[in-house]
Design a protein around this motif. Sequence first.
Motif, PDB file in Angstrom:
ATOM      1  N   LYS A  30      44.169  36.146  37.576  1.00  0.00           N
ATOM      2  CA  LYS A  30      44.635  37.253  36.746  1.00  0.00           C
ATOM      3  C   LYS A  30      45.241  36.752  35.436  1.00  0.00           C
ATOM      4  CE  LYS A  30      47.179  39.819  39.543  1.00  0.00           C
ATOM      5  NZ  LYS A  30      47.968  40.996  40.007  1.00  0.00           N
ATOM      6  N   GLU A  31      45.989  35.661  35.518  1.00  0.00           N
ATOM      7  CA  GLU A  31      46.606  35.109  34.311  1.00  0.00           C
ATOM      8  C   GLU A  31      45.549  34.761  33.279  1.00  0.00           C
ATOM      9  OE1 GLU A  31      49.301  31.249  32.955  1.00  0.00           O
ATOM     10  OE2 GLU A  31      49.142  31.776  35.092  1.00  0.00           O
ATOM     11  N   TYR A  32      44.459  34.127  33.730  1.00  0.00           N
ATOM     12  CA  TYR A  32      43.398  33.749  32.795  1.00  0.00           C
ATOM     13  C   TYR A  32      42.607  34.971  32.322  1.00  0.00           C
ATOM     14  CZ  TYR A  32      43.930  28.696  33.034  1.00  0.00           C
ATOM     15  OH  TYR A  32      44.406  27.409  32.900  1.00  0.00           O
ATOM     16  N   PHE A  33      42.399  35.956  33.200  1.00  0.00           N
ATOM     17  CA  PHE A  33      41.714  37.177  32.764  1.00  0.00           C
ATOM     18  C   PHE A  33      42.519  37.879  31.670  1.00  0.00           C
ATOM     19  CE2 PHE A  33      39.152  37.517  36.879  1.00  0.00           C
ATOM     20  CZ  PHE A  33      37.940  37.319  36.243  1.00  0.00           C
ATOM     21  N   TYR A  34      43.831  37.934  31.838  1.00  0.00           N
ATOM     22  CA  TYR A  34      44.671  38.570  30.815  1.00  0.00           C
ATOM     23  C   TYR A  34      44.621  37.799  29.499  1.00  0.00           C
ATOM     24  CZ  TYR A  34      46.620  41.812  34.238  1.00  0.00           C
ATOM     25  OH  TYR A  34      46.769  42.807  35.171  1.00  0.00           O
ATOM     26  N   LYS A  35      44.555  36.448  29.594  1.00  0.00           N
ATOM     27  CA  LYS A  35      44.414  35.644  28.378  1.00  0.00           C
ATOM     28  C   LYS A  35      43.093  35.959  27.688  1.00  0.00           C
ATOM     29  CE  LYS A  35      47.201  31.602  29.713  1.00  0.00           C
ATOM     30  NZ  LYS A  35      47.159  30.147  30.030  1.00  0.00           N
ATOM     31  N   ALA A  36      42.033  36.082  28.494  1.00  0.00           N
ATOM     32  CA  ALA A  36      40.713  36.413  27.936  1.00  0.00           C
ATOM     33  C   ALA A  36      40.741  37.777  27.256  1.00  0.00           C
ATOM     34  CB  ALA A  36      39.661  36.392  29.038  1.00  0.00           C
ATOM     35  N   MET A  37      41.478  38.724  27.857  1.00  0.00           N
ATOM     36  CA  MET A  37      41.537  40.072  27.292  1.00  0.00           C
ATOM     37  C   MET A  37      42.321  40.087  25.982  1.00  0.00           C
ATOM     38  SD  MET A  37      42.654  43.654  29.094  1.00  0.00           S
ATOM     39  CE  MET A  37      41.431  43.402  30.369  1.00  0.00           C
ATOM     40  N   GLU A  38      43.324  39.232  25.884  1.00  0.00           N
ATOM     41  CA  GLU A  38      44.075  39.142  24.634  1.00  0.00           C
ATOM     42  C   GLU A  38      43.181  38.692  23.482  1.00  0.00           C
ATOM     43  OE1 GLU A  38      47.335  36.557  25.290  1.00  0.00           O
ATOM     44  OE2 GLU A  38      48.389  37.911  26.658  1.00  0.00           O
ATOM     45  N   ILE A  39      42.195  37.857  23.817  1.00  0.00           N
ATOM     46  CA  ILE A  39      41.264  37.370  22.788  1.00  0.00           C
ATOM     47  C   ILE A  39      40.229  38.438  22.441  1.00  0.00           C
ATOM     48  CG2 ILE A  39      39.559  35.599  22.212  1.00  0.00           C
ATOM     49  CD1 ILE A  39      41.025  33.783  24.254  1.00  0.00           C
ATOM     50  N   ASP A  40      39.684  39.089  23.478  1.00  0.00           N
ATOM     51  CA  ASP A  40      38.641  40.106  23.258  1.00  0.00           C
ATOM     52  C   ASP A  40      38.756  41.175  24.345  1.00  0.00           C
ATOM     53  OD1 ASP A  40      36.454  41.654  22.734  1.00  0.00           O
ATOM     54  OD2 ASP A  40      34.985  40.035  22.822  1.00  0.00           O
ATOM     55  N   ARG A  41      39.199  42.360  23.955  1.00  0.00           N
ATOM     56  CA  ARG A  41      39.373  43.455  24.924  1.00  0.00           C
ATOM     57  C   ARG A  41      38.055  44.144  25.258  1.00  0.00           C
ATOM     58  NH1 ARG A  41      44.346  44.900  26.158  1.00  0.00           N
ATOM     59  NH2 ARG A  41      43.534  46.841  27.051  1.00  0.00           N
ATOM     60  N   ASN A  42      37.003  43.794  24.565  1.00  0.00           N
ATOM     61  CA  ASN A  42      35.726  44.484  24.752  1.00  0.00           C
ATOM     62  C   ASN A  42      34.690  43.651  25.488  1.00  0.00           C
ATOM     63  OD1 ASN A  42      36.489  46.913  23.375  1.00  0.00           O
ATOM     64  ND2 ASN A  42      36.308  45.795  21.443  1.00  0.00           N
ATOM     65  N   TYR A  43      35.143  42.650  26.244  1.00  0.00           N
ATOM     66  CA  TYR A  43      34.217  41.825  27.024  1.00  0.00           C
ATOM     67  C   TYR A  43      34.156  42.409  28.434  1.00  0.00           C
ATOM     68  CZ  TYR A  43      31.844  37.617  28.740  1.00  0.00           C
ATOM     69  OH  TYR A  43      30.934  36.733  29.274  1.00  0.00           O
ATOM     70  N   PRO A  44      33.026  43.003  28.825  1.00  0.00           N
ATOM     71  CA  PRO A  44      32.957  43.734  30.100  1.00  0.00           C
ATOM     72  C   PRO A  44      33.237  42.868  31.324  1.00  0.00           C
ATOM     73  CG  PRO A  44      30.767  43.502  29.110  1.00  0.00           C
ATOM     74  CD  PRO A  44      31.756  43.074  28.080  1.00  0.00           C
ATOM     75  N   ASN A  45      32.864  41.579  31.276  1.00  0.00           N
ATOM     76  CA  ASN A  45      33.070  40.700  32.432  1.00  0.00           C
ATOM     77  C   ASN A  45      34.545  40.598  32.792  1.00  0.00           C
ATOM     78  OD1 ASN A  45      30.641  40.106  30.904  1.00  0.00           O
ATOM     79  ND2 ASN A  45      30.235  38.491  32.380  1.00  0.00           N
ATOM     80  N   THR A  46      35.405  40.586  31.766  1.00  0.00           N
ATOM     81  CA  THR A  46      36.836  40.462  32.016  1.00  0.00           C
ATOM     82  C   THR A  46      37.362  41.690  32.746  1.00  0.00           C
ATOM     83  OG1 THR A  46      37.086  39.124  30.020  1.00  0.00           O
ATOM     84  CG2 THR A  46      39.074  40.120  30.924  1.00  0.00           C
ATOM     85  N   HIS A  47      36.975  42.872  32.306  1.00  0.00           N
ATOM     86  CA  HIS A  47      37.423  44.105  32.966  1.00  0.00           C
ATOM     87  C   HIS A  47      36.909  44.157  34.409  1.00  0.00           C
ATOM     88  CE1 HIS A  47      39.184  45.915  29.412  1.00  0.00           C
ATOM     89  NE2 HIS A  47      38.103  45.596  28.722  1.00  0.00           N
ATOM     90  N   LEU A  48      35.666  43.753  34.611  1.00  0.00           N
ATOM     91  CA  LEU A  48      35.115  43.759  35.967  1.00  0.00           C
ATOM     92  C   LEU A  48      35.897  42.805  36.858  1.00  0.00           C
ATOM     93  CD1 LEU A  48      33.033  44.631  38.047  1.00  0.00           C
ATOM     94  CD2 LEU A  48      31.476  42.879  37.143  1.00  0.00           C
ATOM     95  N   GLY A  49      36.211  41.615  36.342  1.00  0.00           N
ATOM     96  CA  GLY A  49      36.985  40.655  37.128  1.00  0.00           C
ATOM     97  C   GLY A  49      38.334  41.213  37.538  1.00  0.00           C
ATOM     98  N   LEU A  50      39.036  41.841  36.598  1.00  0.00           N
ATOM     99  CA  LEU A  50      40.332  42.439  36.918  1.00  0.00           C
ATOM    100  C   LEU A  50      40.183  43.573  37.930  1.00  0.00           C
ATOM    101  CD1 LEU A  50      41.994  42.496  33.383  1.00  0.00           C
ATOM    102  CD2 LEU A  50      42.786  41.204  35.381  1.00  0.00           C
ATOM    103  N   GLY A  51      39.091  44.332  37.821  1.00  0.00           N
ATOM    104  CA  GLY A  51      38.849  45.409  38.779  1.00  0.00           C
ATOM    105  C   GLY A  51      38.629  44.878  40.182  1.00  0.00           C
ATOM    106  N   ILE A  52      37.870  43.797  40.291  1.00  0.00           N
ATOM    107  CA  ILE A  52      37.603  43.208  41.607  1.00  0.00           C
ATOM    108  C   ILE A  52      38.898  42.682  42.228  1.00  0.00           C
ATOM    109  CG2 ILE A  52      36.446  41.302  42.786  1.00  0.00           C
ATOM    110  CD1 ILE A  52      34.136  41.653  40.774  1.00  0.00           C
ATOM    111  N   ILE A  53      39.727  42.031  41.417  1.00  0.00           N
ATOM    112  CA  ILE A  53      41.006  41.524  41.931  1.00  0.00           C
ATOM    113  C   ILE A  53      41.891  42.686  42.383  1.00  0.00           C
ATOM    114  CG2 ILE A  53      43.161  40.396  41.280  1.00  0.00           C
ATOM    115  CD1 ILE A  53      41.580  38.487  39.558  1.00  0.00           C
ATOM    116  N   ALA A  54      41.971  43.743  41.583  1.00  0.00           N
ATOM    117  CA  ALA A  54      42.793  44.896  41.955  1.00  0.00           C
ATOM    118  C   ALA A  54      42.312  45.505  43.269  1.00  0.00           C
ATOM    119  CB  ALA A  54      42.763  45.942  40.844  1.00  0.00           C
ATOM    120  N   GLU A  55      40.994  45.561  43.454  1.00  0.00           N
ATOM    121  CA  GLU A  55      40.461  46.085  44.718  1.00  0.00           C
ATOM    122  C   GLU A  55      40.862  45.176  45.878  1.00  0.00           C
ATOM    123  OE1 GLU A  55      36.204  47.420  46.763  1.00  0.00           O
ATOM    124  OE2 GLU A  55      36.235  46.027  45.070  1.00  0.00           O
ATOM    125  N   MET A  56      40.770  43.856  45.675  1.00  0.00           N
ATOM    126  CA  MET A  56      41.152  42.902  46.717  1.00  0.00           C
ATOM    127  C   MET A  56      42.632  43.034  47.064  1.00  0.00           C
ATOM    128  SD  MET A  56      38.961  39.648  45.266  1.00  0.00           S
ATOM    129  CE  MET A  56      39.414  38.489  46.556  1.00  0.00           C
TER     130      MET A  56
END
Length: 662
Positions: free
Chosen positions: A187-213
């Motif tokens: 999650k820490e790295y996904f949030y870092k990735a989102m800070e760089i680019d909020r429009n990268y779909p892979n990052t949102h999907l990764g965070l969604g999968i973690i939230a589901e887990m």
Amino acid sequence: MIIIHPIDDFLFELFPFAKGAVNASEVLKEEMSRYYTVGPYSPRVKVKGNFIEVSINTDLIASQQKVFQEVLNLSEQGKYEQSKNKLVPLIEKAPQVSEYHRILGQILSEQGDQEGAIDALIDALRWDPKNGWALLMMGNIFARSKNDFDTAFKYYEQAVKANPEDNITVNNIAGILMQQGKLPEAKEYFYKAMEIDRNYPNTHLGLGIIAEMEGDLDSAFYSIIESIKTNKTKDAVYQNSLRKAFEVARKIVEQGDGMDTVKAFLYRLEEEGGHEIELAPAPEILTAAKIEFAENYGRETHIIRYKPGYPAVEHLMMHEALHLQLVIEARKEDLNQLFVTSQQQKGVFAKDQADTLRKLRKMGLSEESLAGYTSSLFEGINLQVYNAPIDLFIEDIIYKEYSNLRAYQFLSLYGLLQEGIKAVTDKKILELSPKDIVSKSRIYNLVSAMQFKELYGVDLLKDYNAFPFEVKQAEDFYKEFEEYRKDRQPGEEYEVVQHWAEDMRLENYFELISEKEYREKRTDLEGILESIEQDPYGLESPLDPFQQREMEKFQASHGGEETNMAVVMFMVDALQFFKGMPKDKVKQIAFEIATMGIAGIHPDKQNYIVPSIKGKSFSGYHLMAYYYVSWALALPEMLKDLQLPFDNEYALAKQLSGKPNE
């Protein structure tokens, strides 16, 4: 090739990142090195006094670029041995090219030689310590193959430092950590990735999968929808996100509190509107759900009927309840309107569909079937005319004000849209339906699909097989909706209904009338009948505004023929009396009145008694109205034999007895 630049203000204009930096020379070297890199071939950049020198090995690029591209192509095809055989000679000739070693490390790793891969990657990093892909691969090997996360993190940290603005590198690190079950770190790295680019779909999907887990389904659904909305192509990530969105939404509906939200809202509406609201399962209804307003049925309770097996049915309940809320808001300002249709308007519609009806008649359909088909088509397009614009406002409210119902809304709207797609693309339906009506229905459907795309990122527009002009019309409608929703005032949704219908040339099939005028100014029917008994020709009592407008419209459409309003209103009474009565009973009454007619029925005479109609006496005109209506309902094929000159009156009576659509 050598390029020499003087270090002056102009150079910093060309390479602005170095301008004002504390270590301007080093930043300038890095920036120019990146700029002059060609594929894997990096230049040599040196500062010499007041000049900076860039050396580009053009001979090396010319001699090896083609072969290196072949290496990459073979690797992408999984032909690792062939790729390696071409790559090794390149390394021997130009060992200083870091990317050669990095590619070799990738090939060896894919072949299962992790130790060989590590050696190759170390060579890559010796030549270029900031080779981000080499650092990332080293981290992946230690994390995946050696389960050594301490060492892996060292390389990951260096990879991020080497490419601090490369969100893909950071996202890939997060993905590896997630696969290894290191969720907090991922999650820490996904949030870092989102800070760089909020429009990268892979990052949102990764965070969604973690939230589901982690069991946070609402956050999971939000992130997955963001992945869909930021994905511009229907690639594998999009498909995975869409599949995951349905999975998570269904879990939310199964475990969610949607019904609690609906009931709380209904309680509020009951307090605000003064009527109880009943939820009633109704598998037999044609639409997924509908609301029956108490005022239209002469009762104290509003009823929301719904198909119990429909996906996320709580959304449909809330949707119908919001119809009521809009009505209540409009009523407070005396701006609510009723959507009214009449037999006359249905006749206009049937006339407009004459070609289709003629075709179906040739195919052998009975007149009864054609009548049913026409009614169904008439009611169907009017449902869209009225509901499609208003539904946009309602769905916008649900999305913005009831976020815990978004998963319900997503599943429900998707199901409704699929039904709409089938209705305007099914070959059998298209073969039997008027092209003009199908086209207009498709436009209304497209507008709904445009809102779904805005809310959830799912683009279904191509599934409608629409013509360009239909898409353009739908786009214009949606823009108008967007303008209205910015500051919508009570009752303005009816303006949109009217505008769109006029643009589609459907305005002749319905009428929007003031509810205040219809309900409050319209005289009670019993009062009308009593006044007509006293003044059968209407010489003393003017019509109320609603009746006057209906009368004027009717007379205008019939060339100004005179109409006996006494007979009209008595016929309205008769239509209400016979409504729902078995046909055999109506026929019995028809024969009783016919028997009375043998002796003659005098218009001015009072106190006629029909044996089967208990507790009621009739004037002459009143009885003749019942005479005509009973035969029109029970024995229409013999109506002309009565020779009663009340065809116009009957047409207007049916129009006046029409009720507002639900």
